[in-house]
Design a protein around this motif. Structure first.
Motif, mmCIF file in Angstrom:
data_model
loop_
_atom_site.group_PDB
_atom_site.id
_atom_site.type_symbol
_atom_site.label_atom_id
_atom_site.label_comp_id
_atom_site.label_asym_id
_atom_site.label_seq_id
_atom_site.Cartn_x
_atom_site.Cartn_y
_atom_site.Cartn_z
ATOM 1 N N ARG B 220 0.835 -1.213 0.000
ATOM 2 C CA ARG B 220 0.000 0.000 0.000
ATOM 3 C C ARG B 220 0.864 1.254 0.000
ATOM 4 N N MET B 221 1.959 1.193 0.748
ATOM 5 C CA MET B 221 2.878 2.344 0.782
ATOM 6 C C MET B 221 3.482 2.570 -0.604
ATOM 7 N N ALA B 222 3.794 1.467 -1.277
ATOM 8 C CA ALA B 222 4.400 1.579 -2.618
ATOM 9 C C ALA B 222 3.435 2.245 -3.585
ATOM 10 N N LEU B 223 2.138 1.918 -3.457
ATOM 11 C CA LEU B 223 1.156 2.543 -4.339
ATOM 12 C C LEU B 223 1.092 4.049 -4.067
ATOM 13 N N LEU B 224 1.146 4.379 -2.777
ATOM 14 C CA LEU B 224 1.057 5.788 -2.397
ATOM 15 C C LEU B 224 2.288 6.566 -2.862
ATOM 16 N N VAL B 225 3.455 5.959 -2.728
ATOM 17 C CA VAL B 225 4.682 6.682 -3.066
ATOM 18 C C VAL B 225 4.725 7.004 -4.559
ATOM 19 N N GLU B 226 4.143 6.131 -5.373
ATOM 20 C CA GLU B 226 4.127 6.405 -6.822
ATOM 21 C C GLU B 226 3.300 7.659 -7.121
ATOM 22 N N ARG B 227 2.154 7.763 -6.437
ATOM 23 C CA ARG B 227 1.294 8.944 -6.644
ATOM 24 C C ARG B 227 1.975 10.208 -6.119
ATOM 25 N N LEU B 228 2.634 10.078 -4.959
ATOM 26 C CA LEU B 228 3.311 11.243 -4.393
ATOM 27 C C LEU B 228 4.440 11.695 -5.314
ATOM 28 N N GLU B 229 5.122 10.707 -5.870
ATOM 29 C CA GLU B 229 6.218 11.026 -6.789
ATOM 30 C C GLU B 229 5.676 11.792 -7.999
ATOM 31 N N LEU B 231 2.889 13.642 -8.023
ATOM 32 C CA LEU B 231 2.478 14.984 -7.605
ATOM 33 C C LEU B 231 3.687 15.911 -7.438
ATOM 34 N N ILE B 232 4.730 15.361 -6.797
ATOM 35 C CA ILE B 232 5.900 16.201 -6.498
ATOM 36 C C ILE B 232 6.701 16.524 -7.765
ATOM 37 N N ASN B 233 6.935 15.529 -8.593
ATOM 38 C CA ASN B 233 7.825 15.739 -9.745
ATOM 39 C C ASN B 233 7.125 16.179 -11.023
ATOM 40 N N LYS B 234 5.808 15.899 -11.121
ATOM 41 C CA LYS B 234 5.147 16.252 -12.388
ATOM 42 C C LYS B 234 4.014 17.257 -12.223
ATOM 43 N N TRP B 235 3.299 17.188 -11.119
ATOM 44 C CA TRP B 235 2.121 18.049 -10.991
ATOM 45 C C TRP B 235 2.463 19.427 -10.435
ATOM 46 N N PHE B 236 3.145 19.460 -9.307
ATOM 47 C CA PHE B 236 3.499 20.759 -8.719
ATOM 48 C C PHE B 236 4.338 21.620 -9.669
ATOM 49 N N PRO B 237 5.299 21.035 -10.396
ATOM 50 C CA PRO B 237 6.078 21.881 -11.325
ATOM 51 C C PRO B 237 5.231 22.546 -12.408
ATOM 52 N N LEU B 238 4.005 22.042 -12.652
ATOM 53 C CA LEU B 238 3.138 22.695 -13.648
ATOM 54 C C LEU B 238 2.838 24.134 -13.247
ATOM 55 N N PHE B 239 2.815 24.358 -11.950
ATOM 56 C CA PHE B 239 2.431 25.684 -11.459
ATOM 57 C C PHE B 239 3.633 26.537 -11.048
ATOM 58 N N PHE B 240 4.741 25.863 -10.738
ATOM 59 C CA PHE B 240 5.876 26.627 -10.209
ATOM 60 C C PHE B 240 7.065 26.682 -11.158
ATOM 61 N N ALA B 241 7.019 25.875 -12.250
ATOM 62 C CA ALA B 241 8.194 25.848 -13.138
ATOM 63 C C ALA B 241 8.273 27.140 -13.944
#
Lengths: 299, 241
Positions: B220-229, B231-241
């Motif tokens: 379950r943690m592995a599934l969560l870490v993929e989503r967090l990865e 959000l952190i590496n692909k989603w947030f940079p959409l707004f701050f890059a």
């Protein structure tokens, strides 16, 4: 009850009943910090992944032989199965061992397209002048419905060209040089199966064999199915196993040792996040139990 | 529109943006049940079903069954002729298609016996395959359970391999006690060896369930870490890059 006892009691109570949203937040932080700061912890050595590496490394490219990769997973388990599949695929591509991709899960279809192309780009950037091409280094059979009927059909086929007919984009197999001389199950030098579904793995174990022949079988499972998959490893029905993403992380370490210039993938990153999260979970369990013991002692 | 703007609102940008919204919507359930979560849950189920249906049509039904049946798999020449003649035998596919379609009579009260023909056929071949599957899967495991209780050292060393011997003893103990737990065909005397063995088997299985639970947490943690990865590496940079 005096005030210090009440204070102790309330602290113990709070330890025992930490709000679940606080737990979620702590776990999310524990998993995120290694990603944000790029931490990488060395993975634990795994005998099962060692064995996986050894059998793939001993494999040699042969005319008329291919490795079959059954990639039976989708977005739901990509966190574990994708790094596993990619690292195994990369090892094969580095050794120039041709492979075929297939899936009994429709949700795998986009990954079957993108994964080998991503590895091709990575390898070609790493070794200028060398190229890896579709049709000679790999082939994609795509999603094939029918589950056990399809798997048994492949195993018992007197000519795989007749059974499969075309690749995923409709190109006849006869037009793809990778399939020259590949006609029966005996021309499949190894079966690799990656999935989060125990049933999908079982189908391949049960039906991918014919006339007393079954190719050496290696498997990548998600962490949740490790205890079940281990049974097959111990009984030698599979000769190598990735135990979740941790297995892939160890494999990645072995591959980097063999090819020192390679850029590491995502398995190590995910594994590090998991390690930190596990420490937090264990700490929370200890705290909860301390709270429980203190309260029980008082009462 | 310059290249930077194209990158900003191009397809990859929208893919990542919508992916992030979907992820956050599903995770919002962790706080509490809400309509935002409920909507995206239904959306997910609908999309997953749609993909399954379309993948079956596109990768199997059309190219393997329907295309040859209507002769669309033949290569046409400019003069209107084909590289090969139409093969009428492909029309035989209509027989299994018609038989399989009988399943839809399950919706009819009067004719649902027709659906039972299909169900009976499915159960028949399913039973046959399950029989074969059990042997193919279980026999090697059964064979592996016959283990020596004295394991000699390999190679130049002589004597007993203590670790392997102990491992086999633990295996045998676990196997026998766990099996004894499932003997329900005779009455166990209270405090007798059969009951003690069953109790030991239960403890062994508890250990196994603990391993399963630990593995479940890790998965379950592995599934969560993929989503967090994501959000952190692909989603947030959409707004701050």
């Amino acid at each position: 009850m005096d005030s210090s006892a009440r204070q102790k009691d309330s602290l113990a109570e709070r330890l025992e009943r930490i709000d679940r949203r606080v737990v979620y937040l702590l776990i999310a932080l524990a998993l995120s910090l290694p990603i944000i700061f790029g931490w990488k912890l060395p993975p634990a050595e795994m005998e099962t992944a060692d064995s996986f590496f050894r059998v793939v490394d001993e494999l040699q490219p042969q005319q008329g032989k291919i490795v079959l990769i059954a990639s039976d997973w989708g977005p739901g388990t990509q966190a574990e199965n994708k790094p596993q599949t990619m690292i195994a695929m990369e090892h094969l591509m580095r050794k120039r061992i041709p492979f075929a991709l297939i899936s009994i899960t429709p949700y795998a279809a986009p990954f079957l397209e993108s994964m080998p192309r991503d590895i091709k780009e990575k390898l070609e950037a790493e070794t200028p002048g060398e190229t890896w091409n579709y049709g000679t280094d790999w082939i994609n059979f795509g999603y094939r419905p029918g589950l056990i009927i399809m798997i048994q059909g492949l195993a018992k086929a007197s000519d795989l060209h007749e059974v499969l007919k075309t690749d995923v984009s409709g190109t006849p197999l006869a037009d793809l040089s990778i399939m020259d001389g590949v006609h029966t199950i005996r021309d499949i030098s190894m079966l690799m199966e990656f999935t989060g579904l125990v049933s999908a793995f079982n189908y391949w174990v049960q039906f991918f064999q014919a006339d007393g022949y079954r190719p050496p079988f290696v498997h990548g499972c998600t962490s949740i199915t490790i205890p079940e998959a281990y049974i097959y490893y111990v009984s030698k029905q599979i000769v190598g196993l990735y135990e979740g993403v941790a297995g892939a992380a160890w494999y990645e370490t072995l591959l980097t040792k063999k090819y020192p210039g390679r850029e590491s993938g995502t398995a190590l990153k995910i594994n590090t996040s998991l390690a930190v999260a596990h420490v937090v979970i264990i700490a929370l369990m200890i705290l909860g139990n301390i709270g429980f013991l203190v309260r029980r002692g008082d009462s | 529109m310059n290249s930077a703007e194209t990158a900003l609102f191009g397809l990859p940008w929208w893919q990542a943006f919508v992916g992030g919204i979907c992820t956050i919507a599903i995770f919002s359930f962790l706080y509490k049940e809400n309509p935002f979560y409920r909507f995206f849950e239904h959306l997910y189920i609908g999309i997953a079903t749609g993909i399954g249906v379309m993948a079956t049509i596109n990768t199997f039904l059309w190219p393997t069954v329907l295309k040859p049946m209507v002769g669309a798999d033949r290569i046409p020449f400019p003069d209107g002729t084909y590289a090969e003649p139409y093969n009428e035998f492909y029309l035989l596919y209509l027989i299994p298609i018609a038989f399989g379609s009988l399943y839809y009579f399950i919706l009819s009260r009067k004719h649902n016996w027709l659906a039972q023909l299909v169900i009976g056929f499915t159960l028949g071949y399913g039973g046959g395959l399950a029989f074969k599957a059990t042997f193919n899967e279980m026999l090697p495991q059964l064979e592996d359970s016959f283990r020596p209780l004295y394991v000699a050292q390999q190679g130049a060393q002589s004597g007993i391999d203590w670790l392997a011997t102990l491992s086999n003893l633990v295996f045998l103990f676990t196997l026998l006690t766990a099996l004894s737990y499932f003997f329900f065909t005779f009455r166990r005397s209270e405090g007798g060896p059969a009951e003690k063995s069953a109790l030991a088997g239960r403890w062994m299985m508890m250990g196994c369930f603990g391993a399963f639970f630990g593995a479940t947490i890790m998965a379950r943690m592995a599934l969560l870490v993929e989503r967090l990865e994501f959000l952190i590496n692909k989603w947030f940079p959409l707004f701050f890059a």
